[in-house]
Design a protein around this motif. Structure first.
Motif, PDB file in Angstrom:
ATOM      1  N   HIS A   1       0.746  -1.181   0.168  1.00 51.80           N
ATOM      2  CA  HIS A   1      -0.031  -0.052  -0.092  1.00 51.80           C
ATOM      3  C   HIS A   1       0.776   1.267  -0.051  1.00 51.80           C
ATOM      4  O   HIS A   1       1.613   1.314   0.794  1.00 51.80           O
ATOM      5  CB  HIS A   1      -0.850  -0.051   1.272  1.00 51.80           C
ATOM      6  CG  HIS A   1      -1.609  -1.309   1.562  1.00 51.80           C
ATOM      7  ND1 HIS A   1      -2.840  -1.254   1.161  1.00 51.80           N
ATOM      8  CD2 HIS A   1      -1.403  -2.411   1.991  1.00 51.80           C
ATOM      9  CE1 HIS A   1      -3.267  -2.566   1.509  1.00 51.80           C
ATOM     10  NE2 HIS A   1      -2.424  -2.968   2.143  1.00 51.80           N
ATOM     11  N   TRP A   2       0.730   2.120  -1.208  1.00 61.41           N
ATOM     12  CA  TRP A   2       1.347   3.282  -1.081  1.00 61.41           C
ATOM     13  C   TRP A   2       0.552   4.154  -0.456  1.00 61.41           C
ATOM     14  O   TRP A   2      -0.434   4.898  -1.020  1.00 61.41           O
ATOM     15  CB  TRP A   2       1.911   3.887  -2.545  1.00 61.41           C
ATOM     16  CG  TRP A   2       2.974   2.891  -2.954  1.00 61.41           C
ATOM     17  CD1 TRP A   2       3.026   1.692  -3.677  1.00 61.41           C
ATOM     18  CD2 TRP A   2       4.289   3.078  -2.805  1.00 61.41           C
ATOM     19  NE1 TRP A   2       4.324   1.174  -3.938  1.00 61.41           N
ATOM     20  CE2 TRP A   2       5.041   2.052  -3.239  1.00 61.41           C
ATOM     21  CE3 TRP A   2       5.149   4.041  -2.503  1.00 61.41           C
ATOM     22  CZ2 TRP A   2       6.485   1.912  -3.390  1.00 61.41           C
ATOM     23  CZ3 TRP A   2       6.274   4.191  -2.391  1.00 61.41           C
ATOM     24  CH2 TRP A   2       7.157   3.116  -2.922  1.00 61.41           C
ATOM     25  N   LYS A   3       0.937   5.124   0.724  1.00 62.91           N
ATOM     26  CA  LYS A   3       0.165   5.979   1.264  1.00 62.91           C
ATOM     27  C   LYS A   3       0.975   7.160   1.781  1.00 62.91           C
ATOM     28  O   LYS A   3       2.224   7.212   1.872  1.00 62.91           O
ATOM     29  CB  LYS A   3      -0.481   5.409   2.556  1.00 62.91           C
ATOM     30  CG  LYS A   3      -1.234   4.074   2.416  1.00 62.91           C
ATOM     31  CD  LYS A   3      -2.667   4.522   1.511  1.00 62.91           C
ATOM     32  CE  LYS A   3      -3.572   3.428   1.441  1.00 62.91           C
ATOM     33  NZ  LYS A   3      -4.812   3.728   0.951  1.00 62.91           N
ATOM     34  N   SER A   4       0.462   8.540   1.878  1.00 65.57           N
ATOM     35  CA  SER A   4       1.019   9.716   2.506  1.00 65.57           C
ATOM     36  C   SER A   4       1.193   9.461   3.964  1.00 65.57           C
ATOM     37  O   SER A   4       0.048   8.487   4.490  1.00 65.57           O
ATOM     38  CB  SER A   4       0.426  10.820   1.875  1.00 65.57           C
ATOM     39  OG  SER A   4      -0.835  10.984   2.800  1.00 65.57           O
TER      40      SER A   4
ATOM     41  N   GLN B   1      -2.228   9.223   5.875  1.00 69.36           N
ATOM     42  CA  GLN B   1      -2.898   8.324   5.283  1.00 69.36           C
ATOM     43  C   GLN B   1      -2.458   7.077   6.429  1.00 69.36           C
ATOM     44  O   GLN B   1      -3.084   6.029   6.093  1.00 69.36           O
ATOM     45  CB  GLN B   1      -3.163   7.766   4.130  1.00 69.36           C
ATOM     46  CG  GLN B   1      -3.677   9.013   3.219  1.00 69.36           C
ATOM     47  CD  GLN B   1      -3.683   8.643   1.683  1.00 69.36           C
ATOM     48  OE1 GLN B   1      -2.553   8.270   1.134  1.00 69.36           O
ATOM     49  NE2 GLN B   1      -4.801   8.953   1.099  1.00 69.36           N
ATOM     50  N   VAL B   2      -1.599   6.897   7.119  1.00 67.89           N
ATOM     51  CA  VAL B   2      -1.082   5.743   8.013  1.00 67.89           C
ATOM     52  C   VAL B   2      -1.435   6.070   9.363  1.00 67.89           C
ATOM     53  O   VAL B   2      -0.680   7.101  10.012  1.00 67.89           O
ATOM     54  CB  VAL B   2       0.341   5.429   7.847  1.00 67.89           C
ATOM     55  CG1 VAL B   2       0.756   4.474   8.548  1.00 67.89           C
ATOM     56  CG2 VAL B   2       0.633   5.216   6.126  1.00 67.89           C
TER      57      VAL B   2
ATOM     58  N   LEU C   1      -4.973   2.229   7.500  1.00 68.93           N
ATOM     59  CA  LEU C   1      -4.589   2.966   6.365  1.00 68.93           C
ATOM     60  C   LEU C   1      -5.977   3.363   5.790  1.00 68.93           C
ATOM     61  O   LEU C   1      -7.017   2.780   5.349  1.00 68.93           O
ATOM     62  CB  LEU C   1      -3.977   1.989   5.168  1.00 68.93           C
ATOM     63  CG  LEU C   1      -2.969   1.004   5.737  1.00 68.93           C
ATOM     64  CD1 LEU C   1      -2.418   0.132   4.843  1.00 68.93           C
ATOM     65  CD2 LEU C   1      -1.545   1.878   6.462  1.00 68.93           C
ATOM     66  N   THR C   2      -6.009   4.887   5.424  1.00 69.82           N
ATOM     67  CA  THR C   2      -7.106   5.420   4.986  1.00 69.82           C
ATOM     68  C   THR C   2      -7.693   4.821   3.666  1.00 69.82           C
ATOM     69  O   THR C   2      -6.898   4.482   2.707  1.00 69.82           O
ATOM     70  CB  THR C   2      -6.949   6.803   4.405  1.00 69.82           C
ATOM     71  OG1 THR C   2      -6.162   7.628   5.605  1.00 69.82           O
ATOM     72  CG2 THR C   2      -8.020   7.671   3.940  1.00 69.82           C
TER      73      THR C   2
ATOM     74  N   ASP D   1      -8.985   1.599   3.846  1.00 70.37           N
ATOM     75  CA  ASP D   1      -8.679   0.337   4.078  1.00 70.37           C
ATOM     76  C   ASP D   1      -8.994  -0.128   5.398  1.00 70.37           C
ATOM     77  O   ASP D   1      -9.140   0.860   6.362  1.00 70.37           O
ATOM     78  CB  ASP D   1      -7.376   0.072   3.698  1.00 70.37           C
ATOM     79  CG  ASP D   1      -7.086  -1.309   3.257  1.00 70.37           C
ATOM     80  OD1 ASP D   1      -7.935  -2.363   3.409  1.00 70.37           O
ATOM     81  OD2 ASP D   1      -5.878  -1.755   2.504  1.00 70.37           O
TER      82      ASP D   1
ATOM     83  N   PRO E   1       5.669   9.563   0.132  1.00 64.78           N
ATOM     84  CA  PRO E   1       4.757   8.584   0.436  1.00 64.78           C
ATOM     85  C   PRO E   1       5.553   7.357   1.228  1.00 64.78           C
ATOM     86  O   PRO E   1       6.705   7.166   1.216  1.00 64.78           O
ATOM     87  CB  PRO E   1       4.514   7.946  -1.037  1.00 64.78           C
ATOM     88  CG  PRO E   1       5.660   8.178  -2.028  1.00 64.78           C
ATOM     89  CD  PRO E   1       6.120   9.760  -1.204  1.00 64.78           C
TER      90      PRO E   1
END
Length: 342
Positions: free
Chosen positions: A40-43, A46-47, A60-61, A63, A109
Protein backbone atom coordinates in the motif's frame (compact mmCIF):
# COMPACT_ATOMS: atom_id res chain seq x y z
CA UNK A 1 41.27 -21.52 4.49
CA UNK A 2 38.57 -20.31 6.86
CA UNK A 3 35.58 -21.58 8.82
CA UNK A 4 32.17 -20.15 7.84
CA UNK A 5 29.51 -19.68 10.52
CA UNK A 6 26.56 -18.01 8.76
CA UNK A 7 24.59 -21.26 8.62
CA UNK A 8 25.49 -22.16 12.21
CA UNK A 9 24.01 -18.86 13.41
CA UNK A 10 20.81 -19.69 11.54
CA UNK A 11 20.72 -23.17 13.05
CA UNK A 12 20.69 -21.77 16.59
CA UNK A 13 18.33 -18.86 15.93
CA UNK A 14 15.53 -20.41 13.88
CA UNK A 15 12.46 -21.97 15.53
CA UNK A 16 11.11 -25.21 14.16
CA UNK A 17 8.28 -23.56 12.24
CA UNK A 18 10.81 -21.59 10.15
CA UNK A 19 12.62 -24.72 8.91
CA UNK A 20 11.88 -26.41 5.59
CA UNK A 21 12.80 -30.00 4.66
CA UNK A 22 13.67 -29.32 1.02
CA UNK A 23 14.14 -26.51 -1.47
CA UNK A 24 10.72 -27.05 -3.07
CA UNK A 25 8.83 -26.52 0.18
CA UNK A 26 10.86 -23.38 0.93
CA UNK A 27 10.11 -22.00 -2.52
CA UNK A 28 6.39 -22.79 -2.25
CA UNK A 29 6.22 -21.03 1.11
CA UNK A 30 7.91 -17.92 -0.26
CA UNK A 31 5.71 -17.91 -3.36
CA UNK A 32 2.58 -18.15 -1.20
CA UNK A 33 3.76 -15.31 1.05
CA UNK A 34 4.40 -13.12 -1.99
CA UNK A 35 1.00 -13.93 -3.50
CA UNK A 36 -0.84 -13.11 -0.27
CA UNK A 37 1.05 -9.87 0.45
CA UNK A 38 0.00 -6.43 -0.72
CA UNK A 39 1.93 -3.17 -0.92
CA UNK A 40 0.00 0.00 0.00
CA UNK A 41 1.47 3.35 -1.02
CA UNK A 42 0.13 5.99 1.35
CA UNK A 43 1.03 9.52 2.40
CA UNK A 44 2.01 9.84 6.09
CA UNK A 45 -1.38 11.37 6.86
CA UNK A 46 -3.04 8.19 5.57
CA UNK A 47 -1.11 5.90 7.95
CA UNK A 48 -2.94 6.25 11.24
CA UNK A 49 -1.98 4.52 14.53
CA UNK A 50 -5.05 2.93 16.14
CA UNK A 51 -5.99 0.52 18.90
CA UNK A 52 -7.06 -2.91 17.65
CA UNK A 53 -8.42 -5.40 20.16
CA UNK A 54 -6.20 -4.02 22.87
CA UNK A 55 -3.08 -3.89 20.68
CA UNK A 56 -1.39 -1.23 18.63
CA UNK A 57 -2.28 -1.25 14.94
CA UNK A 58 -2.38 0.90 11.83
CA UNK A 59 -5.38 2.02 9.85
CA UNK A 60 -4.70 2.90 6.24
CA UNK A 61 -7.10 5.48 4.82
CA UNK A 62 -9.59 3.75 2.57
CA UNK A 63 -8.63 0.34 3.93
CA UNK A 64 -9.01 -1.85 6.99
CA UNK A 65 -6.95 -1.68 10.16
CA UNK A 66 -3.93 -3.97 10.47
CA UNK A 67 -2.16 -5.32 13.54
CA UNK A 68 1.61 -5.04 13.88
CA UNK A 69 4.12 -7.85 14.31
CA UNK A 70 7.32 -7.33 16.28
CA UNK A 71 9.30 -6.19 13.23
CA UNK A 72 6.76 -3.70 11.88
CA UNK A 73 6.16 -2.36 15.41
CA UNK A 74 9.88 -1.63 15.67
CA UNK A 75 9.83 0.05 12.27
CA UNK A 76 6.86 2.23 13.25
CA UNK A 77 8.71 3.36 16.36
CA UNK A 78 11.84 4.07 14.34
CA UNK A 79 9.91 6.12 11.78
CA UNK A 80 8.39 8.10 14.63
CA UNK A 81 11.86 8.51 16.23
CA UNK A 82 10.60 6.92 19.45
CA UNK A 83 12.47 4.21 21.37
CA UNK A 84 10.72 0.87 20.93
CA UNK A 85 11.31 -0.15 24.56
CA UNK A 86 9.76 3.11 25.75
CA UNK A 87 6.58 2.56 23.71
CA UNK A 88 6.39 -1.02 25.00
CA UNK A 89 6.05 0.30 28.56
CA UNK A 90 3.07 2.49 27.69
CA UNK A 91 -0.59 1.55 27.71
CA UNK A 92 -2.03 0.92 24.27
CA UNK A 93 -4.06 4.14 24.43
CA UNK A 94 -0.99 6.18 25.34
CA UNK A 95 1.15 4.47 22.72
CA UNK A 96 -1.41 5.31 20.03
CA UNK A 97 -1.43 8.95 21.11
CA UNK A 98 2.37 9.13 21.17
CA UNK A 99 2.64 7.75 17.64
CA UNK A 100 -0.14 10.02 16.41
CA UNK A 101 1.89 12.99 17.58
CA UNK A 102 5.30 11.81 16.39
CA UNK A 103 4.71 10.05 13.07
CA UNK A 104 6.22 12.13 10.23
CA UNK A 105 4.18 14.61 8.25
CA UNK A 106 4.73 15.70 4.67
CA UNK A 107 3.88 14.29 1.28
CA UNK A 108 6.63 11.71 0.73
CA UNK A 109 4.77 8.41 0.37
CA UNK A 110 5.23 5.44 2.66
CA UNK A 111 4.96 1.84 1.54
CA UNK A 112 3.18 -0.53 3.90
CA UNK A 113 3.42 -4.26 3.20
CA UNK A 114 0.52 -6.30 4.61
CA UNK A 115 -0.48 -9.95 4.74
CA UNK A 116 -3.39 -11.70 6.45
CA UNK A 117 -4.46 -8.63 8.40
CA UNK A 118 -0.96 -7.82 9.67
CA UNK A 119 1.61 -5.22 8.71
CA UNK A 120 4.76 -7.01 7.58
CA UNK A 121 6.83 -3.86 7.10
CA UNK A 122 6.74 -0.07 6.79
CA UNK A 123 9.23 1.80 4.61
CA UNK A 124 9.82 5.14 3.02
CA UNK A 125 9.90 5.65 -0.73
CA UNK A 126 13.64 4.88 -1.02
CA UNK A 127 13.27 1.23 -0.02
CA UNK A 128 13.23 -1.17 -2.99
CA UNK A 129 11.88 -4.64 -2.33
CA UNK A 130 13.15 -7.91 -3.75
CA UNK A 131 10.90 -10.88 -3.15
CA UNK A 132 12.42 -14.11 -1.86
CA UNK A 133 11.25 -16.00 -4.94
CA UNK A 134 13.24 -13.62 -7.16
CA UNK A 135 16.35 -14.74 -5.28
CA UNK A 136 15.42 -18.44 -5.15
CA UNK A 137 14.78 -18.40 -8.91
CA UNK A 138 18.54 -17.95 -9.32
CA UNK A 139 19.13 -21.22 -7.47
CA UNK A 140 16.52 -23.03 -9.56
CA UNK A 141 18.08 -21.75 -12.79
CA UNK A 142 21.77 -22.11 -11.99
CA UNK A 143 22.18 -24.76 -9.27
CA UNK A 144 19.15 -27.04 -9.29
CA UNK A 145 21.30 -30.09 -8.51
CA UNK A 146 22.54 -28.66 -5.20
CA UNK A 147 20.79 -29.93 -2.05
CA UNK A 148 20.56 -28.89 1.62
CA UNK A 149 23.35 -30.09 3.93
CA UNK A 150 22.85 -33.01 6.32
CA UNK A 151 20.28 -32.12 8.97
CA UNK A 152 21.87 -30.39 11.99
CA UNK A 153 22.03 -31.86 15.46
CA UNK A 154 18.80 -30.10 16.55
CA UNK A 155 16.85 -30.91 13.40
CA UNK A 156 17.81 -27.69 11.61
CA UNK A 157 17.73 -28.10 7.85
CA UNK A 158 19.76 -25.21 6.41
CA UNK A 159 16.59 -23.90 4.72
CA UNK A 160 14.72 -21.18 6.60
CA UNK A 161 12.07 -18.52 6.13
CA UNK A 162 10.14 -16.47 8.68
CA UNK A 163 8.42 -13.12 9.08
CA UNK A 164 11.68 -11.23 8.66
CA UNK A 165 13.92 -13.05 6.19
CA UNK A 166 14.89 -16.12 4.18
CA UNK A 167 18.16 -18.10 4.23
CA UNK A 168 19.22 -21.15 2.22
CA UNK A 169 22.34 -23.31 2.67
CA UNK A 170 23.02 -25.59 -0.32
CA UNK A 171 25.85 -28.02 -1.16
CA UNK A 172 26.81 -30.52 -3.84
CA UNK A 173 27.98 -33.62 -2.00
CA UNK A 174 28.33 -35.49 -5.28
CA UNK A 175 31.11 -33.28 -6.60
CA UNK A 176 34.15 -33.85 -4.41
CA UNK A 177 37.30 -32.85 -6.26
CA UNK A 178 40.99 -32.54 -5.57
CA UNK A 179 42.34 -29.03 -4.93
CA UNK A 180 46.06 -28.89 -4.14
CA UNK A 181 46.02 -32.45 -2.88
CA UNK A 182 42.95 -32.08 -0.63
CA UNK A 183 39.29 -32.99 -1.15
CA UNK A 184 36.67 -30.23 -1.45
CA UNK A 185 33.03 -29.93 -2.50
CA UNK A 186 31.13 -26.77 -3.56
CA UNK A 187 28.43 -25.00 -1.59
CA UNK A 188 26.79 -21.63 -1.03
CA UNK A 189 24.60 -19.52 1.24
CA UNK A 190 21.95 -17.24 -0.23
CA UNK A 191 19.67 -14.87 1.67
CA UNK A 192 17.17 -12.04 1.42
CA UNK A 193 14.60 -10.06 3.38
CA UNK A 194 11.37 -8.73 1.92
CA UNK A 195 10.86 -6.46 4.92
CA UNK A 196 14.25 -4.77 5.27
CA UNK A 197 15.60 -6.99 8.06
CA UNK A 198 18.85 -7.76 6.23
CA UNK A 199 20.66 -7.36 2.94
CA UNK A 200 20.25 -9.56 -0.11
CA UNK A 201 23.35 -11.62 -0.81
CA UNK A 202 25.23 -14.79 -1.63
CA UNK A 203 28.41 -16.49 -0.44
CA UNK A 204 29.96 -19.33 -2.44
CA UNK A 205 32.79 -21.58 -1.31
CA UNK A 206 34.52 -24.95 -1.49
CA UNK A 207 34.46 -26.89 1.78
CA UNK A 208 36.05 -29.94 3.35
CA UNK A 209 33.43 -30.83 5.96
CA UNK A 210 30.26 -29.65 7.68
CA UNK A 211 29.60 -30.45 11.33
CA UNK A 212 26.30 -30.97 13.14
CA UNK A 213 26.29 -27.28 14.06
CA UNK A 214 26.40 -26.41 10.34
CA UNK A 215 29.79 -24.77 10.66
CA UNK A 216 31.54 -25.04 7.29
CA UNK A 217 35.10 -26.11 8.07
CA UNK A 218 38.23 -25.30 6.08
CA UNK A 219 36.51 -23.42 3.27
CA UNK A 220 38.51 -22.02 0.39
CA UNK A 221 37.82 -19.79 -2.62
CA UNK A 222 35.14 -17.92 -0.65
CA UNK A 223 33.26 -15.30 -2.71
CA UNK A 224 30.86 -12.96 -0.87
CA UNK A 225 28.40 -10.42 -2.24
CA UNK A 226 25.64 -8.43 -0.54
CA UNK A 227 23.62 -5.32 -1.25
CA UNK A 228 21.13 -3.13 0.58
CA UNK A 229 17.56 -2.76 -0.65
CA UNK A 230 17.98 0.68 -2.16
CA UNK A 231 17.60 1.99 -5.70
CA UNK A 232 18.69 -0.46 -8.43
CA UNK A 233 18.87 -3.34 -5.95
CA UNK A 234 17.43 -5.53 -8.73
CA UNK A 235 20.90 -5.35 -10.28
CA UNK A 236 21.97 -7.63 -7.42
CA UNK A 237 20.10 -10.51 -9.03
CA UNK A 238 22.37 -10.41 -12.07
CA UNK A 239 25.50 -10.19 -9.93
CA UNK A 240 24.39 -13.10 -7.74
CA UNK A 241 23.45 -15.19 -10.78
CA UNK A 242 26.93 -14.64 -12.23
CA UNK A 243 28.66 -15.60 -8.96
CA UNK A 244 26.63 -18.79 -8.66
CA UNK A 245 27.17 -19.65 -12.32
CA UNK A 246 30.93 -19.24 -11.86
CA UNK A 247 30.83 -21.70 -8.94
CA UNK A 248 28.91 -24.26 -11.01
CA UNK A 249 31.17 -23.79 -14.04
CA UNK A 250 34.27 -24.31 -11.92
CA UNK A 251 32.69 -27.38 -10.36
CA UNK A 252 32.06 -28.87 -13.79
CA UNK A 253 35.59 -28.08 -14.95
CA UNK A 254 37.09 -29.64 -11.85
CA UNK A 255 34.88 -32.71 -12.09
CA UNK A 256 36.06 -33.23 -15.66
CA UNK A 257 39.67 -32.81 -14.60
CA UNK A 258 39.14 -35.12 -11.64
CA UNK A 259 37.54 -37.76 -13.86
CA UNK A 260 40.55 -37.54 -16.17
CA UNK A 261 42.89 -37.91 -13.20
CA UNK A 262 41.00 -40.98 -11.97
CA UNK A 263 41.16 -42.58 -15.39
CA UNK A 264 44.87 -41.86 -15.57
CA UNK A 265 45.37 -43.28 -12.07
CA UNK A 266 43.78 -46.55 -13.19
CA UNK A 267 46.44 -46.86 -15.87
CA UNK A 268 49.42 -45.82 -13.70
CA UNK A 269 51.28 -48.74 -12.14
CA UNK A 270 53.02 -48.63 -8.78
CA UNK A 271 55.27 -51.49 -9.85
CA UNK A 272 55.01 -55.19 -10.49
CA UNK A 273 55.63 -56.42 -6.95
CA UNK A 274 54.28 -55.66 -3.47
CA UNK A 275 57.69 -54.26 -2.58
CA UNK A 276 57.57 -51.84 -5.50
CA UNK A 277 54.09 -50.65 -4.49
CA UNK A 278 55.10 -50.20 -0.84
CA UNK A 279 58.11 -48.13 -1.88
CA UNK A 280 55.95 -45.93 -4.13
CA UNK A 281 53.47 -45.27 -1.32
CA UNK A 282 56.11 -44.32 1.24
CA UNK A 283 56.34 -40.62 2.01
CA UNK A 284 52.64 -39.72 1.85
CA UNK A 285 52.09 -39.87 5.61
CA UNK A 286 50.32 -43.25 5.46
CA UNK A 287 51.19 -45.70 8.21
CA UNK A 288 53.19 -48.82 7.30
CA UNK A 289 50.42 -51.08 8.58
CA UNK A 290 47.81 -49.40 6.40
CA UNK A 291 50.09 -49.57 3.36
CA UNK A 292 50.53 -53.29 3.95
CA UNK A 293 46.75 -53.81 4.24
CA UNK A 294 46.16 -51.79 1.06
CA UNK A 295 48.72 -53.83 -0.86
CA UNK A 296 47.10 -57.07 0.31
CA UNK A 297 43.76 -55.76 -0.98
CA UNK A 298 45.28 -54.81 -4.34
CA UNK A 299 46.86 -58.26 -4.63
CA UNK A 300 43.37 -59.79 -4.77
CA UNK A 301 42.18 -57.48 -7.55
CA UNK A 302 42.65 -57.94 -11.28
CA UNK A 303 43.95 -54.43 -11.86
CA UNK A 304 47.25 -55.03 -10.14
CA UNK A 305 49.21 -52.42 -8.19
CA UNK A 306 47.86 -49.13 -9.56
CA UNK A 307 47.52 -45.63 -8.14
CA UNK A 308 43.73 -45.94 -8.27
CA UNK A 309 43.87 -49.32 -6.52
CA UNK A 310 45.92 -47.84 -3.70
CA UNK A 311 43.58 -44.85 -3.26
CA UNK A 312 40.53 -47.12 -3.29
CA UNK A 313 42.00 -49.58 -0.77
CA UNK A 314 43.16 -46.82 1.59
CA UNK A 315 39.78 -45.07 1.36
CA UNK A 316 38.13 -48.25 2.62
CA UNK A 317 40.48 -48.18 5.59
CA UNK A 318 39.65 -44.51 6.16
CA UNK A 319 35.95 -45.30 6.55
CA UNK A 320 36.79 -47.29 9.68
CA UNK A 321 38.20 -44.20 11.46
CA UNK A 322 35.57 -43.05 13.95
CA UNK A 323 36.73 -39.47 14.52
CA UNK A 324 35.56 -37.19 11.69
CA UNK A 325 38.52 -34.82 12.01
CA UNK A 326 41.08 -37.64 11.88
CA UNK A 327 39.23 -39.20 8.95
CA UNK A 328 39.26 -35.91 7.00
CA UNK A 329 43.00 -35.49 7.61
CA UNK A 330 43.64 -39.07 6.53
CA UNK A 331 41.55 -38.63 3.37
CA UNK A 332 43.62 -35.56 2.48
CA UNK A 333 46.78 -37.65 2.65
CA UNK A 334 45.19 -40.30 0.46
CA UNK A 335 44.26 -37.68 -2.10
CA UNK A 336 47.89 -36.66 -2.55
CA UNK A 337 48.68 -40.15 -3.85
CA UNK A 338 46.90 -39.20 -7.08
CA UNK A 339 49.91 -37.00 -7.85
CA UNK A 340 51.74 -40.22 -8.81
CA UNK A 341 49.50 -40.39 -11.89
CA UNK A 342 50.21 -36.86 -13.10
Amino acid sequence: MTNLKRASYQLFSRPEDERFPNFESLYDHCASAQKDSQVHWKSPAQVIPVEMQGNLGLKLTGDYGYTLNDWSFGQACSIASINKETVNRLSTETAVQVLLETMPAGEKPMQVLTKDGKVRSIHGASYTRLYDCDVLDIVMDEASDFTPPPVGFNGATGLYAGEQDMFAFMVDNGSWVDIDGEQFAPGFFIWNSEVGRRTVGIETFWFQRICGNHIVWEATEVVSYKRKHTANVADALGEMRLILRQLVDKRDQRKDAFAHAIKQSMNTSLGSTPEDAAKALTGFGIGVGHIKTAIETMSTQSGGFTVFGAVDALTRISRQIANAGERAAYDSKIGTILSLAS
